[in-house]
Scaffold this motif. Structure first.
Motif: not given
Length: 216
Positions: A10-14, A30-36, A50-58
């Motif tokens: 999934d996107a998180y793992e990628l 990290l830019v949404e459109s570029e990652l997509a 991105l929200q999940r990674l921010e919550t995990q402080r990555l």
């Protein structure tokens, strides 16, 4: 754009994998459109990842942008302290619970890595696989989950300590000592060998960071 299919990452793992292999390094935006576009998925799962990674402080905020986080000295020390204790526990449990086939896989990994001493980047990848296999050999799902989080945070280290002079050979030797203890079903020795391994890795990391500061 195609969404995630069964068996696909999934996107998180990628995004996490891209950070782990150094496509994105601490401080990179990290830019949404570029990652997509890069991963061939829509922006909604990218935004959620991105929200999940921010919550995990990555990831961290830099104004309105999200950047790959970096670790300061205290965070680095805390990370290695937790890693040493959790991985030592994994080694002790592996000595008790690992199947003979799992131990054989660990042994084979060490033997194969002896041929990679002049390739620190490849050795860094196989090093991650070795530690993951060791975690799984503990047969403790809750410990594996905690170690997954620790190793995700390790992805924020921009360089591998295995690139330091002499570190690759020493690290493989340390892995061999860990496997020998697990083969002997000596949990105390396996835990001590693992803790010594992480201590040496931390010491090398501190020396690399000090040298990098001197060059600035």
């Amino acid at each position: 754009m195609n969404e995630t299919k069964p068996g696909q990452k999934d996107a998180y793992e990628l995004i996490l994998d891209a950070i782990d292999v150094g496509v994105y390094r601490p401080g990179d935006r990290l830019v949404e459109s570029e990652l997509a576009d890069r991963f061939g998925v829509s922006r909604t799962p990218i935004r959620e990842a991105l929200q999940r990674l921010e919550t995990q402080r990555l990831l961290a905020r830099d104004g309105r942008s999200l950047i790959v986080a970096s670790l300061n000295h205290n965070q680095l020390a805390e990370l290695y302290a937790v890693r040493a204790e959790l991985e030592a526990l994994a080694a002790r449990l592996a000595a008790q619970h690992a199947a003979p086939e799992e131990i054989k896989v660990l042994r084979d990994m060490v033997d194969e890595d002896k041929g990679r001493l002049d390739n620190p980047e490849e050795l860094a990848r196989t090093n991650r696989r070795f530690h993951k296999q060791l975690h799984l050999a503990s047969h403790n799902r809750y410990l594996v989950q905690q170690l997954d989080m620790v190793h995700r945070t390790m992805a924020l280290l921009a360089t591998t300590s295995l690139a330091a002079e002499g570190r690759a050979e020493n690290a493989v030797g340390e892995h061999e000592a860990i496997v020998q203890a697990i083969e002997a079903r000596d949990g105390d020795a396996a835990g001590a060998a693992l803790r010594a391994h992480i201590s040496q890795a931390f010491e090398t990391r501190l020396k690399l960071d000090a040298a990098a500061s001197d060059r600035r």
